[in-house]
Design a protein around this motif. Structure first.
Motif, short mmCIF file in Angstrom:
data_model
loop_
_atom_site.label_atom_id
_atom_site.label_comp_id
_atom_site.label_asym_id
_atom_site.label_seq_id
_atom_site.Cartn_x
_atom_site.Cartn_y
_atom_site.Cartn_z
N LYS A 292 40.03 49.77 43.62
CA LYS A 292 38.73 49.16 43.33
C LYS A 292 38.72 47.67 43.68
CE LYS A 292 35.17 48.82 39.85
NZ LYS A 292 34.72 49.28 38.53
N GLU A 293 39.80 46.98 43.35
CA GLU A 293 39.87 45.56 43.68
C GLU A 293 39.80 45.35 45.18
OE1 GLU A 293 41.72 47.01 41.39
OE2 GLU A 293 41.28 45.88 39.58
N ARG A 294 40.49 46.21 45.92
CA ARG A 294 40.47 46.12 47.39
C ARG A 294 39.05 46.33 47.90
NH1 ARG A 294 40.63 50.13 50.89
NH2 ARG A 294 41.44 51.61 49.39
N GLN A 295 38.35 47.33 47.35
CA GLN A 295 36.97 47.59 47.78
C GLN A 295 36.06 46.42 47.44
OE1 GLN A 295 36.62 51.37 45.69
NE2 GLN A 295 36.41 52.44 47.65
N LEU A 296 36.28 45.80 46.29
CA LEU A 296 35.46 44.63 45.92
C LEU A 296 35.72 43.46 46.85
CD1 LEU A 296 35.64 44.87 42.02
CD2 LEU A 296 33.65 45.30 43.47
N TYR A 297 36.97 43.31 47.30
CA TYR A 297 37.27 42.26 48.28
C TYR A 297 36.59 42.56 49.62
CZ TYR A 297 40.68 39.79 45.42
OH TYR A 297 41.28 39.04 44.44
#
Length: 173
Positions: A9-14
């Motif tokens: 999820k953090e990667r997608q938000l980045y």
């Protein structure tokens, strides 16, 4: 190499933030859809869909985008209490700013719902949602303009003054 990690999820938000900075709206929407596929209540993804889709060229003729904007607006409103609960407020955020953020998000959600209704030629729903958006954010010139166009588009001469008022109000903002 490892797309399904604890940090997915953090990667997608980045990626979402990167596409925003690059001005790539279509990729932002695609990434937000991926986030929502994993977490249907992700407020950030819904916010960006509700914000971006009305400004994407040809979105009004893309039924997928219309459905996305409508679901995002409705999802934001449905999750407003949970997202902006008192216990979710960061300690460094003053209470008045937390309340303003909630009001701004309500305005965005109603804007998306109003825009979707306007495009689908549902004048009653468009007017209702645009009015609610303006209650949350009275300084939104774009919303006043869309509300004015919707009112004038009904072709009822008795409502033209109200429609022209909102168009003129939009020009003032």
């Amino acid at each position: 190499k490892y797309p399904n990690t604890d940090f997915k999820k953090e990667r997608q938000l980045y990626f979402l933030d990167t596409y925003k900075n690059l001005g790539q709206a279509d990729k932002m929407v695609a990434t937000a859809k991926e986030i929502l596929a994993d977490d249907p209540k992700d407020f950030t993804a819904m916010y960006w869909i509700a914000t971006i889709v009305p400004s994407v060229p040809n979105a009004a003729t893309n039924t997928e985008y219309l459905d996305l904007a409508q679901k995002a607006g409705r999802g934001m409103l449905d999750n407003m209490d949970a997202t902006f609960a008192a216990d979710k407020r960061p300690a460094t955020t003053p209470e008045d700013q937390w309340k303003k953020a909630r009001t701004d998000m309500q305005a965005t959600a109603y804007k998306a719902l109003g825009w979707t209704a306007m495009v689908k030629k549902d004048a009653a729903a468009a007017k209702e949602n645009f009015a609610k958006s303006l209650q949350s954010n009275p300084a939104a010139g774009e919303i006043s303009y869309w509300l004015g166009l919707t009112i004038v588009g009904e072709k009822d001469p008795s409502t033209y003054p109200q429609g022209l008022y909102h168009i003129a109000r939009a020009a003032a903002y």
